[in-house]
Design an enzyme around this catalytic site. Sequence first.
Site, PDB file in Angstrom:
ATOM      1  N   THR A 117      -2.979   1.844  -5.148  1.00 32.83           N
ATOM      2  CA  THR A 117      -3.470   0.195  -5.927  1.00 32.83           C
ATOM      3  C   THR A 117      -2.230  -0.035  -6.870  1.00 32.83           C
ATOM      4  O   THR A 117      -1.831  -1.135  -7.004  1.00 32.83           O
ATOM      5  CB  THR A 117      -4.515   0.511  -6.814  1.00 32.83           C
ATOM      6  OG1 THR A 117      -5.735   1.051  -5.871  1.00 32.83           O
ATOM      7  CG2 THR A 117      -4.940  -0.424  -7.409  1.00 32.83           C
ATOM      8  N   CYS A 151       0.332  17.828  -4.579  1.00 36.67           N
ATOM      9  CA  CYS A 151      -0.553  18.897  -4.203  1.00 36.67           C
ATOM     10  C   CYS A 151      -0.931  19.601  -5.465  1.00 36.67           C
ATOM     11  O   CYS A 151       0.154  20.213  -6.084  1.00 36.67           O
ATOM     12  CB  CYS A 151       0.096  19.843  -3.178  1.00 36.67           C
ATOM     13  SG  CYS A 151      -1.350  21.309  -2.853  1.00 36.67           S
ATOM     14  N   CYS A 197      -1.771  19.211  -0.046  1.00 33.65           N
ATOM     15  CA  CYS A 197      -0.939  19.106   1.108  1.00 33.65           C
ATOM     16  C   CYS A 197      -1.398  19.770   2.402  1.00 33.65           C
ATOM     17  O   CYS A 197      -2.608  20.133   2.411  1.00 33.65           O
ATOM     18  CB  CYS A 197       0.533  19.821   0.785  1.00 33.65           C
ATOM     19  SG  CYS A 197       0.165  21.537   0.963  1.00 33.65           S
ATOM     20  N   GLY A 257      -2.337   6.114   2.004  1.00 35.78           N
ATOM     21  CA  GLY A 257      -2.178   7.360   1.371  1.00 35.78           C
ATOM     22  C   GLY A 257      -3.315   8.079   0.977  1.00 35.78           C
ATOM     23  O   GLY A 257      -4.364   7.483   1.110  1.00 35.78           O
ATOM     24  N   GLU A 290      -8.739  -1.068  -1.597  1.00 30.45           N
ATOM     25  CA  GLU A 290      -9.855   0.107  -1.040  1.00 30.45           C
ATOM     26  C   GLU A 290     -10.339  -0.627   0.243  1.00 30.45           C
ATOM     27  O   GLU A 290     -11.475  -0.488   0.686  1.00 30.45           O
ATOM     28  CB  GLU A 290     -10.971  -0.113  -1.745  1.00 30.45           C
ATOM     29  CG  GLU A 290     -10.526   0.664  -3.487  1.00 30.45           C
ATOM     30  CD  GLU A 290     -10.100   1.971  -3.521  1.00 30.45           C
ATOM     31  OE1 GLU A 290     -10.540   2.619  -2.527  1.00 30.45           O
ATOM     32  OE2 GLU A 290     -10.011   2.334  -4.708  1.00 30.45           O
ATOM     33  N   ALA A 291      -9.180  -1.054   1.122  1.00 33.02           N
ATOM     34  CA  ALA A 291      -9.687  -1.604   2.666  1.00 33.02           C
ATOM     35  C   ALA A 291     -10.342  -0.566   3.731  1.00 33.02           C
ATOM     36  O   ALA A 291     -10.985  -1.017   4.360  1.00 33.02           O
ATOM     37  CB  ALA A 291      -8.420  -1.956   3.176  1.00 33.02           C
ATOM     38  N   MET A 298      -5.916   9.774  -1.928  1.00 31.18           N
ATOM     39  CA  MET A 298      -6.177   9.524  -3.481  1.00 31.18           C
ATOM     40  C   MET A 298      -4.881   9.990  -4.377  1.00 31.18           C
ATOM     41  O   MET A 298      -4.272  11.080  -3.984  1.00 31.18           O
ATOM     42  CB  MET A 298      -7.519  10.008  -3.781  1.00 31.18           C
ATOM     43  CG  MET A 298      -8.532   9.259  -3.135  1.00 31.18           C
ATOM     44  SD  MET A 298     -10.436   9.941  -3.419  1.00 31.18           S
ATOM     45  CE  MET A 298     -10.531   9.619  -5.111  1.00 31.18           C
TER      46      MET A 298
HETATM   47 ZN    ZN Z   1      -0.128  22.384  -1.248  1.00 35.06          ZN
END
Ligand code: ZN
Length: 194
Positions: free
Chosen positions: A28, A150, A182, A21, A94-95, A23
């Site tokens: 995590t 968003c 978004c 996804g 943090e792959a 940030m």
């Molecule tokens: Zn938006």
Amino acid sequence: MFLENTINSENRKGWIEVICGSMFSGKTEELIRRLKRAKIAQQKVEIFKPAIDIRYDMEAVVSHDSNQIHSTPVPASANIPLLINDEQVIGIDEAQFFDMELVGVCNRLANQGIRVIVAGLDMDYRGKPFGPIPALLATAEYVTKVHAICVKCGNLANHSHRKTINDKLVMLGETESYEPLCRNCFSIEEGYNG
Ligand code: ZN
């Protein structure tokens, strides 16, 4: 919410889970939730992250709300198998910052019977698939895509929009540098509609 399959421990086999996804989407936190539950069940757990991610603490997987658990920073994905003994569950945070060899490493570990849980950004700040994450999504048994909200319109956000002008792909920073947007608000910001 992701629920693990009912596992007969006699016949335990490995697999890969990916949590991806933007940030601020809680990746995590979700990784930590799964690992803590495995630890409570007395499973041997180890967590790795790329040594590049030094935002907070070299030795801890730290989510943005300081809900942390110990982890080992490694310079490259090839180091991960060398540091594993008899772990049953491996977390990788943090792959997206790891090299492409991470895909082969995770698959080999899963083939050895290890539950591998990978968390990472699916897209970079430009909206492009990020590092080894796309190939991990393709080879994983279980994929969970989490979303932020968003900041412009309140819809579900899947983009990590960089607020500052800088074209370095890897720029570590938090709220001051990025905001979740978004699709629609991201495309307006990036000028795709104008
Ligand atoms: Zn938006």
